[in-house]
Enzyme design. Sequence first.
Site, mmCIF file in Angstrom:
data_model
loop_
_atom_site.group_PDB
_atom_site.id
_atom_site.type_symbol
_atom_site.label_atom_id
_atom_site.label_comp_id
_atom_site.label_asym_id
_atom_site.label_seq_id
_atom_site.Cartn_x
_atom_site.Cartn_y
_atom_site.Cartn_z
ATOM 1 N N LYS A 67 -10.310 -2.271 -31.925
ATOM 2 C CA LYS A 67 -10.533 -2.709 -30.535
ATOM 3 C C LYS A 67 -9.248 -3.177 -29.841
ATOM 4 O O LYS A 67 -9.136 -3.062 -28.625
ATOM 5 C CB LYS A 67 -11.568 -3.834 -30.491
ATOM 6 C CG LYS A 67 -13.003 -3.365 -30.569
ATOM 7 C CD LYS A 67 -13.953 -4.542 -30.378
ATOM 8 C CE LYS A 67 -15.371 -4.079 -30.159
ATOM 9 N NZ LYS A 67 -16.278 -5.173 -29.804
ATOM 10 N N ASP A 103 -18.384 -5.531 -23.405
ATOM 11 C CA ASP A 103 -18.931 -6.681 -24.148
ATOM 12 C C ASP A 103 -19.172 -7.863 -23.207
ATOM 13 O O ASP A 103 -20.202 -8.545 -23.300
ATOM 14 C CB ASP A 103 -17.971 -7.109 -25.268
ATOM 15 C CG ASP A 103 -17.985 -6.139 -26.442
ATOM 16 O OD1 ASP A 103 -19.009 -5.464 -26.635
ATOM 17 O OD2 ASP A 103 -16.969 -6.063 -27.157
#
Length: 272
Positions: A67, A103
């Site tokens: 990520k 997210d």
Amino acid sequence: MSTDTQIFALIGNPVEHSLSPLMHNATFAEMGIDARYMALRAEKVEDALQAIRESNIRGGSITIPHKTSFMAYLDNVSEACRKIGAVNTFTCDDGRLTGNNTDWIGIVRALKELIPLEGKTFAVLGAGGAARAAVYGIREERGIPIVLNRTVTTGKDVAGEFGCDFSPLQDIEKITADCLINCTSVGLYPDTGVSPVRKNVLRNFGYVMDIIYNPLKTRLMKDAEEVGCSTISGLSMFVHQGAEQIYIWTGMTPPHNFMKKVVMEKLNDEGN
Ligand code: ATR
């Protein structure tokens, strides 16, 4: 599948236990979109890039451990992605990679189902990518985050970067807030017996959210219910972040309740 089928991929290591392929493939079918979402295990971020370029992948998700490192290879980066310092969603147009982070949207939308964020206080446990997404989202919605972390230096750095308060996690009994959000991995399957905080401190919070969705009800969520807090599940965040991914890839709004049902049925089948 035909030559027109659009390919999307989940890139990470491990990827075998992710519920994103199930959720996204069922949703593409439900929406009548000719697309497939597949899990690609990539040990190195360079392997992932090669796969994206060689397989004509239109976009996808980036998960642990890539990520942060994937950010360096993006041609365009959304502001959220840059500030959070992590990418979980990408699109690839003619070889050009754009990175997003959904997210934070997942966390904000899950919270908003129960609490308006503006002016409310949120104790965020953790200082990793998930906690940074939560703090960013809460700030965007004019809420007031407080970072609580086991390691003081990391927690202070995150709080300083986002302009909010910090407290060591071990001092949590001194903190009162409208909501507590667990952004650590404590309680994640298979270590389901543990919680990041003692049960009695949960009385200082009206709402408790766990971003973990496997198990569906973590030890933290069970404790929170027992002391009378309202709870917000990680499943809600997972579905909202995935729904935003589909919107980014297709420009279409997916059926949220359908997505939630697909994931919930799978987790219930597994006895979680
Ligand atoms: P992610 O990017 O998925 O959020 P991460 O970067 O590994 O994951 O961050 C994990 C967070 O969980 C960290 O804030 C970590 O605290 P430390 O900074 O002290 O390591 C927190 N964490 C992990 N295990 C923990 C535990 N047993 N107790 C308290 N916090 C824990």
